[in-house]
Write a protein that holds these residues in place. Structure first.
Motif, PDB file in Angstrom:
ATOM      1  N   GLU A  80       0.834  -1.205   0.000  1.00 40.85           N
ATOM      2  CA  GLU A  80       0.000   0.000   0.000  1.00 40.85           C
ATOM      3  C   GLU A  80       0.873   1.261   0.000  1.00 40.85           C
ATOM      4  OE1 GLU A  80      -3.278   0.371  -0.427  1.00 40.85           O
ATOM      5  OE2 GLU A  80      -3.500  -1.785  -0.631  1.00 40.85           O
ATOM      6  N   HIS A  81       1.974   1.222   0.734  1.00 40.83           N
ATOM      7  CA  HIS A  81       2.895   2.357   0.736  1.00 40.83           C
ATOM      8  C   HIS A  81       3.537   2.533  -0.644  1.00 40.83           C
ATOM      9  CE1 HIS A  81       5.780   5.267   2.214  1.00 40.83           C
ATOM     10  NE2 HIS A  81       6.715   4.575   1.586  1.00 40.83           N
ATOM     11  N   THR A  83       2.418   1.488  -3.611  1.00 40.71           N
ATOM     12  CA  THR A  83       1.460   1.926  -4.624  1.00 40.71           C
ATOM     13  C   THR A  83       1.032   3.375  -4.393  1.00 40.71           C
ATOM     14  OG1 THR A  83      -0.371   0.884  -3.418  1.00 40.71           O
ATOM     15  CG2 THR A  83       0.638  -0.392  -5.217  1.00 40.71           C
ATOM     16  N   ALA A  84       0.964   3.804  -3.147  1.00 39.92           N
ATOM     17  CA  ALA A  84       0.658   5.217  -2.881  1.00 39.92           C
ATOM     18  C   ALA A  84       1.793   6.114  -3.354  1.00 39.92           C
ATOM     19  CB  ALA A  84       0.377   5.439  -1.396  1.00 39.92           C
ATOM     20  N   SER A  85       3.028   5.651  -3.213  1.00 39.34           N
ATOM     21  CA  SER A  85       4.176   6.430  -3.706  1.00 39.34           C
ATOM     22  C   SER A  85       4.143   6.521  -5.226  1.00 39.34           C
ATOM     23  CB  SER A  85       5.494   5.794  -3.246  1.00 39.34           C
ATOM     24  OG  SER A  85       5.577   5.813  -1.843  1.00 39.34           O
ATOM     25  N   HIS A  88       1.390   8.953  -6.164  1.00 31.58           N
ATOM     26  CA  HIS A  88       1.820  10.347  -6.019  1.00 31.58           C
ATOM     27  C   HIS A  88       2.659  10.774  -7.220  1.00 31.58           C
ATOM     28  CE1 HIS A  88       4.455  13.633  -4.606  1.00 31.58           C
ATOM     29  NE2 HIS A  88       3.319  14.053  -4.074  1.00 31.58           N
ATOM     30  N   SER A 112      -5.596   8.172  -7.025  1.00 31.87           N
ATOM     31  CA  SER A 112      -6.276   8.826  -5.897  1.00 31.87           C
ATOM     32  C   SER A 112      -6.751   7.802  -4.875  1.00 31.87           C
ATOM     33  CB  SER A 112      -7.475   9.629  -6.403  1.00 31.87           C
ATOM     34  OG  SER A 112      -7.046  10.627  -7.296  1.00 31.87           O
ATOM     35  N   GLU A 114      -5.467   4.852  -4.271  1.00 34.55           N
ATOM     36  CA  GLU A 114      -4.311   4.304  -3.550  1.00 34.55           C
ATOM     37  C   GLU A 114      -3.857   5.247  -2.434  1.00 34.55           C
ATOM     38  OE1 GLU A 114      -3.109   1.388  -3.580  1.00 34.55           O
ATOM     39  OE2 GLU A 114      -4.040   0.615  -5.388  1.00 34.55           O
ATOM     40  N   ILE A 115      -3.831   6.519  -2.714  1.00 36.31           N
ATOM     41  CA  ILE A 115      -3.379   7.492  -1.720  1.00 36.31           C
ATOM     42  C   ILE A 115      -4.395   7.596  -0.577  1.00 36.31           C
ATOM     43  CG2 ILE A 115      -2.983   9.959  -1.328  1.00 36.31           C
ATOM     44  CD1 ILE A 115      -1.688   9.974  -4.167  1.00 36.31           C
ATOM     45  N   GLU A 116      -5.675   7.533  -0.918  1.00 32.51           N
ATOM     46  CA  GLU A 116      -6.724   7.728   0.083  1.00 32.51           C
ATOM     47  C   GLU A 116      -6.659   6.726   1.228  1.00 32.51           C
ATOM     48  OE1 GLU A 116     -11.549   8.330   0.338  1.00 32.51           O
ATOM     49  OE2 GLU A 116     -10.641   7.710  -1.551  1.00 32.51           O
ATOM     50  N   LYS A 118      -3.932   4.615   1.988  1.00 32.10           N
ATOM     51  CA  LYS A 118      -2.590   4.043   2.148  1.00 32.10           C
ATOM     52  C   LYS A 118      -2.229   3.695   3.592  1.00 32.10           C
ATOM     53  CE  LYS A 118       0.131   8.221   2.704  1.00 32.10           C
ATOM     54  NZ  LYS A 118       1.277   8.950   2.250  1.00 32.10           N
TER      55      LYS A 118
END
Length: 174
Positions: A80-81, A83-85, A88, A112, A114-116, A118
């Protein structure tokens, strides 16, 4: 979802329980969007199902049952980290500016999403086992698995595209 759901009974914080349930719902929608993208690729002539069957068999039926639940959760938090990176990066650089508008929209939504959420898996991991070593091992395994499976999927698709040559791939990367 499976790794977070296994730890749901350990969560006493109502807010985190609610965020975990929202994570499940988002990931379900996320899966449907992947299914739609797969259908588009199949409509374009790519064969996807054999790779997906191989991936599911290896990841979910052979590897996952061997790992302790907390390690699976750690890998999930690390993924999750990661994919959020990547999300971004995608939202700040727009690397798909030449893609079809529908794919651009899908990727912006995906980034969006993924970031939401994370931090949900990480917060559940902190509840289950806040060990730094578990987090490090999870990240190492996540990076190795991500690169292995992503590379495998890319090779599977590349072998099916007669117009894609090594020279063209190098030119696109440069």
């Amino acid at each position: 979802v499976r790794s977070v759901r296994r730890h749901l009974p350990l969560i006493e914080d109502d807010d985190l329980k609610q965020r975990a349930r929202q994570f499940f719902a988002q990931e379900t929608l996320h899966g449907h969007e992947h299914d739609r993208a797969t259908a588009v690729l199949e409509h374009q002539g790519f064969e996807i199902e054999s790779w997906l069957a191989w991936y599911r068999g290896l990841a979910y039926e052979r590897i996952e049952p061997l790992a302790p639940a907390v390690l699976c959760l750690s890998v999930t938090a690390a993924l999750e980290h990661l994919t959020a990176s990547l999300a971004h990066y995608h939202l700040t650089t727009d690397p798909m500016h030449r893609a079809a508008p529908v794919m651009q929209d899908l990727m912006r939504w995906h980034a969006s999403e993924e970031i939401e959420h994370k931090s949900v898996a990480f917060d559940v991991l902190q509840t289950a086992n806040g060990s730094w070593l578990i987090r490090v091992i999870g990240m190492v395994l996540a990076v190795i698995g991500f690169l292995f499976f992503w590379g495998s999927a890319w090779r599977h698709l590349r072998r099916q595209d007669p117009n894609l040559t090594r020279a063209r791939v190098r030119a696109d990367v440069e």
